[in-house]
Design a protein around this motif. Structure first.
Motif, mmCIF file in Angstrom:
data_model
loop_
_atom_site.group_PDB
_atom_site.id
_atom_site.type_symbol
_atom_site.label_atom_id
_atom_site.label_comp_id
_atom_site.label_asym_id
_atom_site.label_seq_id
_atom_site.Cartn_x
_atom_site.Cartn_y
_atom_site.Cartn_z
ATOM 1 N N PRO A 228 7.773 1.626 0.531
ATOM 2 C CA PRO A 228 7.789 1.336 1.968
ATOM 3 C C PRO A 228 7.425 2.551 2.806
ATOM 4 C CG PRO A 228 10.019 1.590 1.131
ATOM 5 C CD PRO A 228 9.120 1.620 -0.067
ATOM 6 N N LEU A 229 6.924 2.275 4.003
ATOM 7 C CA LEU A 229 6.659 3.334 4.963
ATOM 8 C C LEU A 229 7.982 3.856 5.521
ATOM 9 C CD1 LEU A 229 3.672 1.867 7.013
ATOM 10 C CD2 LEU A 229 3.683 4.093 5.906
ATOM 11 N N ALA B 182 1.935 -0.654 3.045
ATOM 12 C CA ALA B 182 2.928 0.109 2.279
ATOM 13 C C ALA B 182 2.292 1.460 1.948
ATOM 14 C CB ALA B 182 3.326 -0.641 1.011
ATOM 15 N N GLN C 136 4.226 -5.326 9.112
ATOM 16 C CA GLN C 136 4.784 -4.397 8.132
ATOM 17 C C GLN C 136 4.811 -4.956 6.714
ATOM 18 O OE1 GLN C 136 9.006 -3.540 8.491
ATOM 19 N NE2 GLN C 136 9.295 -5.295 9.837
ATOM 20 N N LEU D 126 3.985 -0.160 -5.002
ATOM 21 C CA LEU D 126 4.133 0.013 -3.558
ATOM 22 C C LEU D 126 5.467 0.644 -3.196
ATOM 23 C CD1 LEU D 126 2.790 -3.467 -2.393
ATOM 24 C CD2 LEU D 126 1.509 -1.331 -2.634
#
Length: 305
Positions: free
Chosen positions: A111-112, A217, A213, A109
């Motif tokens: 992060p955005l 991801a 959040q 994963l």
């Protein structure tokens, strides 16, 4: 010295059950060589396990909590039907001795960020929401965190949200020490929920259901979703929760709205939808969530009086 394999955090019964489940999934015999704790969960304990060159993500809890994992596996399989999003494959779930387990594909994963990938993620969520049903709800109850989430099918969305989202949380809050003020005002709100939908037509969209959040991801630039509480509901409910605990990147929202614009009145309905999650956080964790919920109920009642 090189790191040594560590399986001491698992007993022989659990190890055998995981090996059998992975072997059935892959079609070849798998022997676990390493298990490493993974942080971040507040409800279940998580570990990463290795079998040869393959890696898997495993959630563990007490045996009596197996229904949590069965519901999560069901939700992940539902989300996986939308090819626009990346969802960890479900390897298996079950009970081994005194522990329940859920085995998932291990995803790398990221992060955005506020970039092109965030725009793609916004459009991907809109594609998920285009998956429809004739009724609101789901074919089974599931869980929002560790709290049971009712999902009996309904034709009308305001009634569904009032009776199967807000009402159970308000009743649970009363048992958990919530104030009489919250309960009285909350029940006034239950009777008035339909006022927020006087000019808003809602159709059942497939929702993640717990979309903050921490449950989203990127994997290879694609939106990845996990830890769902799925059901068919108003797509705005998913969007509202993305704004509750820190929010998603600006370009995510811009791309979603471009793909599928939101109707007037969303800001008021956002508060209504997020009240559900704030009440649930009070019921799970207590603390200042009670005052936050009281303030939200007061603000919502002020909107319609």
């Amino acid at each position: 010295m090189p790191a040594q394999p560590c399986l001491s955090i698992m007993d022989h019964v659990l190890t055998a059950a995981l090996e059998d489940a992975i072997s059935a999934f892959t079609g070849k015999r798998s022997t676990l060589s390493r298990a490493t704790p993974v942080g971040g969960g507040s409800i279940s304990h998580s570990i990463a396990i290795e079998a040869g060159s393959a890696r898997w993500f495993v959630k563990l809890n007490n045996a009596e909590q197996h229904e949590l994992f069965a519901a999560e596996a069901d939700g992940l399989r539902a989300l996986a039907r939308c090819l626009a999003v990346r969802v960890p494959q479900v390897v298996g779930d079950g009970i081994a001795g005194d522990r329940a387990y859920l085995i998932l594909e291990y995803l790398p994963l990221a992060p955005l960020g506020d970039d092109t990938a965030a725009e793609n993620a916004g459009r991907a969520l809109a594609e998920l929401h285009r998956m429809r049903s004739e009724r609101f709800g789901w074919h089974r109850d599931n869980f929002i965190g560790a709290t049971r989430q009712e999902n009996t099918a309904e034709q009308g969305w305001p009634r569904f949200f009032a009776q199967q989202r807000l009402k159970p949380q308000l009743e649970l809050a009363r048992r958990n020490g919530g104030s009489d003020r919250l309960f009285r005002a909350g029940n006034r709100l239950l009777d008035a929920v339909s006022a927020f939908f006087a000019d808003h037509h809602t159709e059942p969209s497939l929702l993640h259901g717990d979309l903050w959040q921490g449950n989203a991801a990127l994997v290879g630039g694609q939106l990845a979703l996990f830890d769902p509480a799925v059901y068919f509901g108003d797509r705005e409910a998913d969007l509202a929760m993305t704004e509750l605990f820190g929010g998603f990147p600006h370009r995510f929202y811009a791309a979603y709205r471009e793909a599928w614009p939101l109707a007037a009145g969303y800001e008021q309905r956002r508060t209504l939808y997020n009240l559900y999650h704030v009440l649930n956080h009070f019921n799970l964790f207590g603390g200042g969530y009670l005052r936050q919920a009281e303030g939200m109920v007061d603000a919502l009642l002020a909107e319609i009086t």
